[in-house]
Design a protein around this motif. Structure first.
Motif, PDB file in Angstrom:
ATOM      1  N   LYS A  43       3.213  -3.236   0.001  1.00  0.00           N
ATOM      2  CA  LYS A  43       1.778  -3.114  -0.323  1.00  0.00           C
ATOM      3  C   LYS A  43       1.114  -4.468  -0.567  1.00  0.00           C
ATOM      4  CE  LYS A  43       1.988  -2.258  -5.274  1.00  0.00           C
ATOM      5  NZ  LYS A  43       2.071  -1.345  -6.370  1.00  0.00           N
ATOM      6  N   GLU A  44       1.921  -5.539  -0.707  1.00  0.00           N
ATOM      7  CA  GLU A  44       1.353  -6.881  -0.873  1.00  0.00           C
ATOM      8  C   GLU A  44       0.967  -7.509   0.462  1.00  0.00           C
ATOM      9  OE1 GLU A  44       0.611  -8.190  -3.700  1.00  0.00           O
ATOM     10  OE2 GLU A  44       1.498  -6.496  -4.777  1.00  0.00           O
ATOM     11  N   VAL A  45       1.425  -6.905   1.552  1.00  0.00           N
ATOM     12  CA  VAL A  45       1.232  -7.524   2.866  1.00  0.00           C
ATOM     13  C   VAL A  45      -0.157  -7.154   3.406  1.00  0.00           C
ATOM     14  CG1 VAL A  45       2.115  -7.593   5.236  1.00  0.00           C
ATOM     15  CG2 VAL A  45       3.705  -7.397   3.306  1.00  0.00           C
ATOM     16  N   PRO A  46      -0.954  -8.154   3.781  1.00  0.00           N
ATOM     17  CA  PRO A  46      -2.261  -7.822   4.347  1.00  0.00           C
ATOM     18  C   PRO A  46      -2.090  -6.912   5.559  1.00  0.00           C
ATOM     19  CG  PRO A  46      -2.062 -10.187   3.990  1.00  0.00           C
ATOM     20  CD  PRO A  46      -0.705  -9.607   3.755  1.00  0.00           C
ATOM     21  N   GLY A  47      -2.861  -5.852   5.612  1.00  0.00           N
ATOM     22  CA  GLY A  47      -2.698  -4.885   6.701  1.00  0.00           C
ATOM     23  C   GLY A  47      -1.799  -3.731   6.298  1.00  0.00           C
ATOM     24  N   LYS A  48      -1.206  -3.793   5.113  1.00  0.00           N
ATOM     25  CA  LYS A  48      -0.365  -2.681   4.648  1.00  0.00           C
ATOM     26  C   LYS A  48      -0.876  -2.146   3.312  1.00  0.00           C
ATOM     27  CE  LYS A  48       3.764  -3.175   7.255  1.00  0.00           C
ATOM     28  NZ  LYS A  48       5.209  -3.180   7.315  1.00  0.00           N
ATOM     29  N   GLU A  49      -2.165  -2.311   3.088  1.00  0.00           N
ATOM     30  CA  GLU A  49      -2.744  -1.912   1.810  1.00  0.00           C
ATOM     31  C   GLU A  49      -2.568  -0.426   1.536  1.00  0.00           C
ATOM     32  OE1 GLU A  49      -4.163  -3.766   4.102  1.00  0.00           O
ATOM     33  OE2 GLU A  49      -4.850  -5.627   3.190  1.00  0.00           O
ATOM     34  N   GLU A  50      -2.430   0.383   2.605  1.00  0.00           N
ATOM     35  CA  GLU A  50      -2.283   1.832   2.401  1.00  0.00           C
ATOM     36  C   GLU A  50      -1.049   2.179   1.573  1.00  0.00           C
ATOM     37  OE1 GLU A  50      -4.310   4.184   2.888  1.00  0.00           O
ATOM     38  OE2 GLU A  50      -5.746   3.478   4.374  1.00  0.00           O
ATOM     39  N   PHE A  51      -0.057   1.266   1.541  1.00  0.00           N
ATOM     40  CA  PHE A  51       1.136   1.553   0.741  1.00  0.00           C
ATOM     41  C   PHE A  51       0.807   1.680  -0.747  1.00  0.00           C
ATOM     42  CE2 PHE A  51       4.909   1.588   3.385  1.00  0.00           C
ATOM     43  CZ  PHE A  51       4.426   1.106   4.587  1.00  0.00           C
ATOM     44  N   ARG A  52      -0.304   1.055  -1.164  1.00  0.00           N
ATOM     45  CA  ARG A  52      -0.683   1.189  -2.571  1.00  0.00           C
ATOM     46  C   ARG A  52      -0.913   2.656  -2.915  1.00  0.00           C
ATOM     47  NH1 ARG A  52      -5.643  -2.982  -2.130  1.00  0.00           N
ATOM     48  NH2 ARG A  52      -4.464  -4.816  -1.533  1.00  0.00           N
ATOM     49  N   GLY A  53      -1.637   3.340  -2.009  1.00  0.00           N
ATOM     50  CA  GLY A  53      -1.949   4.752  -2.239  1.00  0.00           C
ATOM     51  C   GLY A  53      -0.686   5.610  -2.262  1.00  0.00           C
ATOM     52  N   LEU A  54       0.308   5.204  -1.494  1.00  0.00           N
ATOM     53  CA  LEU A  54       1.547   5.985  -1.465  1.00  0.00           C
ATOM     54  C   LEU A  54       2.268   5.869  -2.810  1.00  0.00           C
ATOM     55  CD1 LEU A  54       3.531   7.724   0.058  1.00  0.00           C
ATOM     56  CD2 LEU A  54       4.510   5.662   1.080  1.00  0.00           C
ATOM     57  N   VAL A  55       2.311   4.640  -3.350  1.00  0.00           N
ATOM     58  CA  VAL A  55       2.967   4.466  -4.659  1.00  0.00           C
ATOM     59  C   VAL A  55       2.187   5.247  -5.725  1.00  0.00           C
ATOM     60  CG1 VAL A  55       3.678   2.799  -6.411  1.00  0.00           C
ATOM     61  CG2 VAL A  55       3.912   2.223  -3.992  1.00  0.00           C
ATOM     62  N   GLU A  56       0.855   5.188  -5.657  1.00  0.00           N
ATOM     63  CA  GLU A  56       0.042   5.935  -6.640  1.00  0.00           C
ATOM     64  C   GLU A  56       0.301   7.437  -6.529  1.00  0.00           C
ATOM     65  OE1 GLU A  56      -4.009   4.728  -5.903  1.00  0.00           O
ATOM     66  OE2 GLU A  56      -3.518   2.663  -6.470  1.00  0.00           O
ATOM     67  N   TRP A  57       0.460   7.902  -5.292  1.00  0.00           N
ATOM     68  CA  TRP A  57       0.720   9.340  -5.100  1.00  0.00           C
ATOM     69  C   TRP A  57       2.060   9.724  -5.726  1.00  0.00           C
ATOM     70  CZ3 TRP A  57       4.567  11.836  -2.103  1.00  0.00           C
ATOM     71  CH2 TRP A  57       4.415  13.232  -2.029  1.00  0.00           C
TER      72      TRP A  57
END
Ligand code: NAP
Ligand code: SF4
Length: 675
Positions: free
Chosen positions: A417-431
């Motif tokens: 989720k730290e990688v530019p272009g992979k911001e969607e991983f933040r939402g996965l961790v939150e889920w």
């Protein structure tokens, strides 16, 4: 009171009403080709139960030559009609509506029988299409009308005529692929004759009280694509020809601009659809990278469309709409637009499913049912494998305790989720965080589990993940050498000149992180459009900037190395690898294969090439980052086994090679489904 009033508002089409403004867009899952009709029915019925307004099936071939590949599914016989009835009956019983997509692939068909307006091979298929003559064109029109008639006989509520993404009808529209000089080519009036003729005949075949969607390419993103004037002219003619709804297509499949990958900003192309609003009087649907009800609501509120199409989000969560409507949006499993289990599978001849939801398209096989007896289950490790095992076990009624040495859950996802272009991983961790709470998993974070902690549990699941593999390069212990964990997780300072050793998925991720610096084009639409060379289609034909991409200068000078004598990045995702390679190329990253690592010193990395260690040279670097794969972290599993426990070992702790979140989540879910 709902947070999504526009999204959940019904849409009256005159002869029928859709219960909300959400379309599940067409996806080629490969399910129809299994001919396991109860399985196909279960897939669509689950989404109907989840309250989506209207679904569109994967593309159905109107005839052999139009199929995406030889043997592609279609309604060719009475038996096919009866088979599809199983699906439409199940959808209707679940309160849903479903339209069948008629997809003629034209020159995109992976078949020597493919046909097109002109005999011009596409860059994404090895076959040169046969140029159709007048009789051949009539046959295609007639077959498409017949397909629509059969769709109605099979109980579908409508059809979608696929006119975008560079498929057959789209190929007639533009001079890029249509070089004809007869009444089907030349002027725009001639070039749009075929799609319009198809629509008229489809409408004639199905009657007035049947949904006919036309998927129209609003921005081709290829040279010599349509102008926006042509798009509007076509849209108006499409309305007159009998379409009930216009859906948006973005970019041809051969376009060299990403349109749905995770690095594309959310709702990145709704501004294009908005240009059509008010120019036709039938409803208009927008599409691409909309994966959250709040995004969809904002799109509708902005007046960009009457309805929103989402496709992959319905693989991630069949109950997307029902959860949004009942105030449970935080429980929607997010589609992270990775393509890893959906499109990458499709293009590898496998059934699509979802990285986040391995039950997608496996509804009849992977059952999550209440456990016959509630057990006490310990899960060690809160990366994707452990998290999915914990959630699945808890959903089945087990009492689950989750141990994690870190103070937060997520494991490797926290680096992605730290990688530019992979911001969607933040939402996965939150889920995952939300769902752990809602399923009542007891969390012991910041707690490195020992064998003593694990006594007394009925089942122990070890998901302790991986540790970085250290290569054997002289000088790798130097002060200028970091691992990817130092960079992505611990944010260690990195110099202006960097050599990355190892060009797998993580090497590419680290390179993107280092060249972007603080820039996040995925979160800055104007910057992203500018970087990739997307122009306003009202100003530039096809929406392509004639000057091409305009990358912002890289934050660092990066060299990416691997030992294999092949193009770095060749093994990345089938549908996304080219985007990673193109991104790094735009940022001037020097990517080299066939490298021998001779030594590392304070000047940089000394390398040579080939078996003879030729062309010895120094690649100067202030920082060297090791991205050389991983090894299983299984010390705890081994010590438990040594004292007689029988833990289940999953994810990277079991096998580190080629571990990704897809395998981890699938394995964790399947294990817990059977405990
Ligand atoms: P990887 O894909 O196995 O790549 C490891 C790299 O290190 C390779 O380039 C390999 O290339 C090199 N290497 C291996 N052993 C070495 C050694 N002893 N000395 C020097 N170089 C060595 O592993 P990864 O990049 O760590 O990725 C791990 C997993 O995460 C992969 O399965 C990957 O698919 C997944 N992932 C996926 C994505 C994605 O975008 N889909 C992103 C990140 C991670 P040579 O042997 O040719 O030198
Ligand atoms: Fe979305 Fe990835 Fe799942 Fe495909 S595999 S539906 S892109 S999360």
């Amino acid at each position: 009171m709902t947070d999504y009033p526009q999204l959940l508002a019904p849409l009256d089409l005159g002869f029928t009403t859709l219960k909300n403004r959400v379309l599940m867009g067409s996806m080629h899952t490969g399910l129809e080709e299994t001919r396991d009709w109860p399985r196909v029915a279960a897939f669509y019925a689950a989404r109907a139960r989840g309250d989506v307004g209207l679904m569109v099936t994967g593309g159905m071939a109107p005839n052999r030559e139009g199929g995406v590949f030889p043997g592609a599914a279609g309604l060719f016989s009475d038996q096919d009609i009866a088979n599809h009835r199983v699906v439409t009956d199940a959808v209707h019983a679940a309160g849903g509506k479903i339209a069948m997509q008629i997809l003629h692939a034209g020159r995109y068909a992976y078949s020597p029988e493919c046909v097109a307006p002109s005999a011009i091979k596409s860059p994404i298929s090895p076959f040169v299409p046969k140029e159709l003559d007048e009789a051949g064109i009539e046959k295609q029109i007639s077959d498409m009308a017949t397909a629509a008639e059969r769709a109605r006989a099979a109980g579908y509520d409508g059809v979608e005529v696929m006119g975008s993404e560079g498929y057959f009808l789209n190929q007639f529209l533009v001079t890029h692929t249509n070089k004809r000089t007869d009444r089907w080519g030349g002027s725009y009036e001639n070039r749009m004759r075929l799609p319009l003729e198809v629509l008229k005949r489809v409408r004639g075949a199905v009657g007035e009280d049947f949904i006919v969607i036309y998927r129209l390419s609003m921005i081709d993103l290829v040279p010599d694509g349509s102008t926006f004037d042509e798009v509007v002219t076509l849209a108006r003619a499409v309305e007159r020809a009998g379409a009930s709804i216009i859906n948006t297509g973005i970019g041809w499949h051969e376009a060299r601009i990403p349109t749905i990958a995770t690095s594309v900003p959310r709702a990145a192309f709704t501004w294009v659809t908005k240009k059509l609003m008010g120019k036709v009087s039938i409803p208009v649907i927008t599409s691409n990278r909309i994966n959250h009800p709040a995004v969809a609501e904002a799109v509708l509120k902005s007046g960009a469309a009457d309805m929103v199409s989402m496709a992959r989000p319905f693989l991630a969560d069949a109950d997307f709409v029902a959860k949004a409507a009942s105030g449970r949006a935080a429980e929607i499993a997010p589609c992270i637009a990775c393509n890893q289990a959906c499109l990458d599978h499709t293009f590898s001849g496998k059934i699509s499913t979802c990285l986040v939801n391995p039950r997608a398209a496996y509804e009849t096989e992977l059952l999550i049912t209440p456990a016959p007896k509630a057990k006490n289950i310990a899960v060690v490790g809160a990366g994707p494998a452990g998290l999915s095992a914990a959630l699945t076990a808890a959903a089945r009624g087990h009492h689950v305790t989750l141990f994690e040495a870190d103070s937060r859950i997520g494991g490797q996802l926290n680096m992605a989720k730290e990688v530019p272009g992979k911001e969607e991983f933040r939402g996965l961790v939150e889920w995952f965080e939300t769902m752990l709470e809602r399923t009542g998993v007891e969390q012991k974070l910041g707690h490195r589990a020992s064998a003593d902690d694990l006594s007394g549990f009925d089942d122990i699941i070890i998901a302790t993940g991986v540790v970085p593999r250290m290569p054997d390069i002289p000088g790798q212990g130097g002060a200028n050498v970091l691992t990817y964990i130092d960079v992505l997780r611990d944010r260690a300072p990195v110099g202006a000149r960097v050599v990355i050793i190892g060009a797998g998925g993580i090497g590419f991720d680290v390179a993107e992180y280092l060249v972007e610096g603080d820039s996040h084009p995925t979160e800055d639409l104007q910057l992203w459009l500018h970087e990739w060379g997307v122009a306003d289609p009202e100003l530039q034909r096809g929406g392509l900037n004639p000057q091409g991409p305009h990358p912002t200068p890289p934050a660092r000078k990066v060299t990416l190395l691997q030992r294999k004598a092949e193009k770095p990045g060749r093994r990345l995702g089938k549908t996304t690898g080219w985007i990673h390679r193109a991104t790094l190329k735009m940022k001037g990253v020097d990517m080299r294969g066939g490298v021998n690592y001779e030594r590392i010193d304070e000047q940089g990395v000394h390398v040579s090439f080939g078996e003879n260690h030729a062309e010895a040279q120094l690649i100067e670097a202030d920082t060297v980052v090791l991205c050389t794969g991983q090894l299983s972290q299984r010390a705890l599993a081994d010590s438990l086994q040594a004292i007689g426990y029988k833990p289940h070992v999953i994810g990277g702790a079991e096998i580190a090679a080629e571990l990704d979140a897809k395998r981890a989540i699938d394995q964790g879910t399947r294990l817990a489904a059977g405990l």
